[in-house]
Design an enzyme around this catalytic site. Structure first.
Site, short mmCIF file in Angstrom:
data_model
loop_
_atom_site.label_atom_id
_atom_site.label_comp_id
_atom_site.label_asym_id
_atom_site.label_seq_id
_atom_site.Cartn_x
_atom_site.Cartn_y
_atom_site.Cartn_z
N ARG A 51 52.71 35.15 49.67
CA ARG A 51 53.63 35.94 50.48
C ARG A 51 53.73 37.39 50.06
NH1 ARG A 51 55.17 31.47 51.32
NH2 ARG A 51 54.85 31.28 49.11
N THR A 52 54.03 37.60 48.80
CA THR A 52 54.40 38.95 48.39
C THR A 52 53.23 39.91 48.57
OG1 THR A 52 55.95 37.98 46.85
CG2 THR A 52 55.47 40.30 46.55
N LYS A 80 38.35 42.61 30.32
CA LYS A 80 37.60 43.40 29.31
C LYS A 80 38.54 43.97 28.25
CE LYS A 80 34.39 45.03 32.85
NZ LYS A 80 33.95 46.24 33.58
N ARG A 101 52.32 42.89 40.36
CA ARG A 101 52.87 41.62 39.89
C ARG A 101 52.17 41.26 38.59
NH1 ARG A 101 54.07 36.18 43.14
NH2 ARG A 101 55.75 37.55 43.77
N HIS A 129 62.47 40.56 40.39
CA HIS A 129 61.67 40.56 41.62
C HIS A 129 62.45 41.35 42.68
CE1 HIS A 129 58.88 39.50 44.63
NE2 HIS A 129 58.79 38.20 44.45
C1 NCD Z 1 58.93 33.79 44.26
C2 NCD Z 1 58.32 34.45 43.05
O1 NCD Z 1 57.12 34.72 43.01
O2 NCD Z 1 59.08 34.69 42.13
N1 NCD Z 1 58.08 33.84 45.36
C3 NCD Z 1 58.03 34.98 46.12
O3 NCD Z 1 57.71 36.03 45.66
N2 NCD Z 1 58.44 34.89 47.37
C4 NCD Z 1 59.50 32.46 44.00
C5 NCD Z 1 58.65 31.40 43.35
O4 NCD Z 1 57.50 31.61 42.99
O5 NCD Z 1 59.17 30.30 43.21
#
Ligand code: NCD
Length: 361
Positions: A51-52, A80, A101, A129
């Site tokens: 998703r993100t 590396k 991320r 997040h």
């Molecule tokens: C969440 C995350 O990555 O923290 N997902 C997301 O970004 N929508 C929640 C999860 O992984 O459970």
């Protein structure tokens, strides 16, 4: 340079501006279709994401911009031995804004210290997040019409669930928000978060062990997945993995206008039958994520332009200090990369790691 590393990097007014811009984008999509023409977003994803990452990609595409990047650590130069600091110095030459991320807590903060373009934290370990938080806030605003005067139950993995930590921090800026924490003992909110909530006079909270006992009170039920990948002990995961399952029976006592949120992915914590309940807002929430990320990209790029003119100082310089402590959290970026050991002094005289917020011993 302004970045979004934690939700507290934004004031309540700034959050509201971004949420309002998200709403305007929803109402007038065509108006924004060339807003980022010629601009590039770099998505640096060292940890799995569906998703993100795709939400960021689609957001930049809808703004008429371009996207480059990688979707796993194994396809980047980290294999590396390249540090986050060096990677973002390099990417700053190729792009206008970064979404990162990382499995290590604090990696995006390190990135923000070296990048010459805005950095957005798209999730760091079990820490924060903030773009999921903006997604959640836009969803609550659209579904409930308000962000003040809410009772919100957080259910599941409150220990490792970074989306929970960030949303609570943001809600602490609103009036009359009641937070109910629903988790087994093993998955309680981390100490630093509980302490922060105790010190915040605006936010009231309590901890309970079942969702049934609080269901009738809730305006929002925020379900979460038990974060398997963050457990050090497999037996402990096995013990807690089925702690909470939301099914239609449990919703019988809920308010008619309660909404159910979930950052997704879900495993088994919401049964499929709940999807057809009008209160299930989690798929609408996903779509809001794209719009609010469009709003965020536009806002950070605008601030970057304004600050270029002003020549702003890096934010960490005045907030943190190097004081001889070392962070003991094994998931903290400061344990694996050669970075300044930065700490923030708390009101009670103790110190908290700047990267992961763990208290120094
Ligand atoms: C969440 C995350 O990555 O923290 N997902 C997301 O970004 N929508 C929640 C999860 O992984 O459970």
């Amino acid at each position: 340079m302004r970045h979004l590393i934690e939700p507290t990097d934004l004031t309540r007014e700034e959050i509201e501006q971004i949420v309002a811009l998200g709403e305007d984008i929803i109402a007038n999509r065509a108006k924004y279709s060339e807003a980022c023409k010629g601009k590039k977003l770099a998505t640096l994803f060292y940890e799995p994401s569906t998703r993100t990452r795709l939400s960021f990609t689609s957001a930049m595409m809808e703004l008429g911009g371009n996207v480059l990047g990688f979707s796993s650590a194994s396809s980047s130069s980290v294999t590396k031995g390249e540090t986050v600091a060096d990677t973002v110095r390099v990417i700053s030459c190729f792009a206008d804004i970064i979404a990162m991320r990382h499995f290590k807590e604090g990696a995006p903060l390190v990135a923000s210290q070296y990048a010459t373009i805005p950095v957005i934290n798209a999730g760091d370990g079990s820490h924060a997040h903030p773009t999921q938080t903006l997604t959640d806030l836009l969803t609550i605003k659209r579904e409930k019409g308000r962000l003040d005067n809410l009772t919100i139950g957080f259910c599941g993995d409150l220990k490792f669930g970074r989306t929970v930590h960030s949303l609570i921090k943001a809600l602490a800026r609103y009036e009359n928000v009641k937070v109910i924490l629903i988790s087994p003992e093993e998955l309680r909110l981390p100490d630093y978060m509980l302490q922060e909530m105790q010190e915040n006079s605006k936010l009231s909270f309590r901890e309970v062990r079942t969702m049934e006992e609080v269901m009738p009170e809730l305006d929002v039920l925020y379900m979460t997945r038990v974060q398997k990948e963050r457990f050090l002990d497999d037996d402990e995961f096995e013990r807690v993995k089925n702690s909470f399952v939301l099914d239609p029976g449990k919703l019988l006592t809920a308010k008619k206008d309660m909404i159910i949120l979930h950052p997704l992915p879900r495993v088994n914590e919401i049964t499929r039958e709940v999807d057809s309940d009008p209160r299930a807002a989690y798929f609408r929430q996903v779509e809001n994520g794209k719009f609010v990320r469009m709003a965020l990209i536009l806002t950070l790029l605008k601030w970057a332009e304004e600050q270029k003119a002003e020549g702003a100082a890096p934010r960490y310089a005045e907030e943190y200090e190097v004081n001889g402590h070392e962070c003991h959290n094994h998931s903290c970026i400061s344990r694996t990369e050669d970075v300044d050991q930065l700490f923030r002094r708390e009101k009670d005289g103790s110190f908290r790691c700047a990267y992961c917020e763990t208290k120094a011993r």
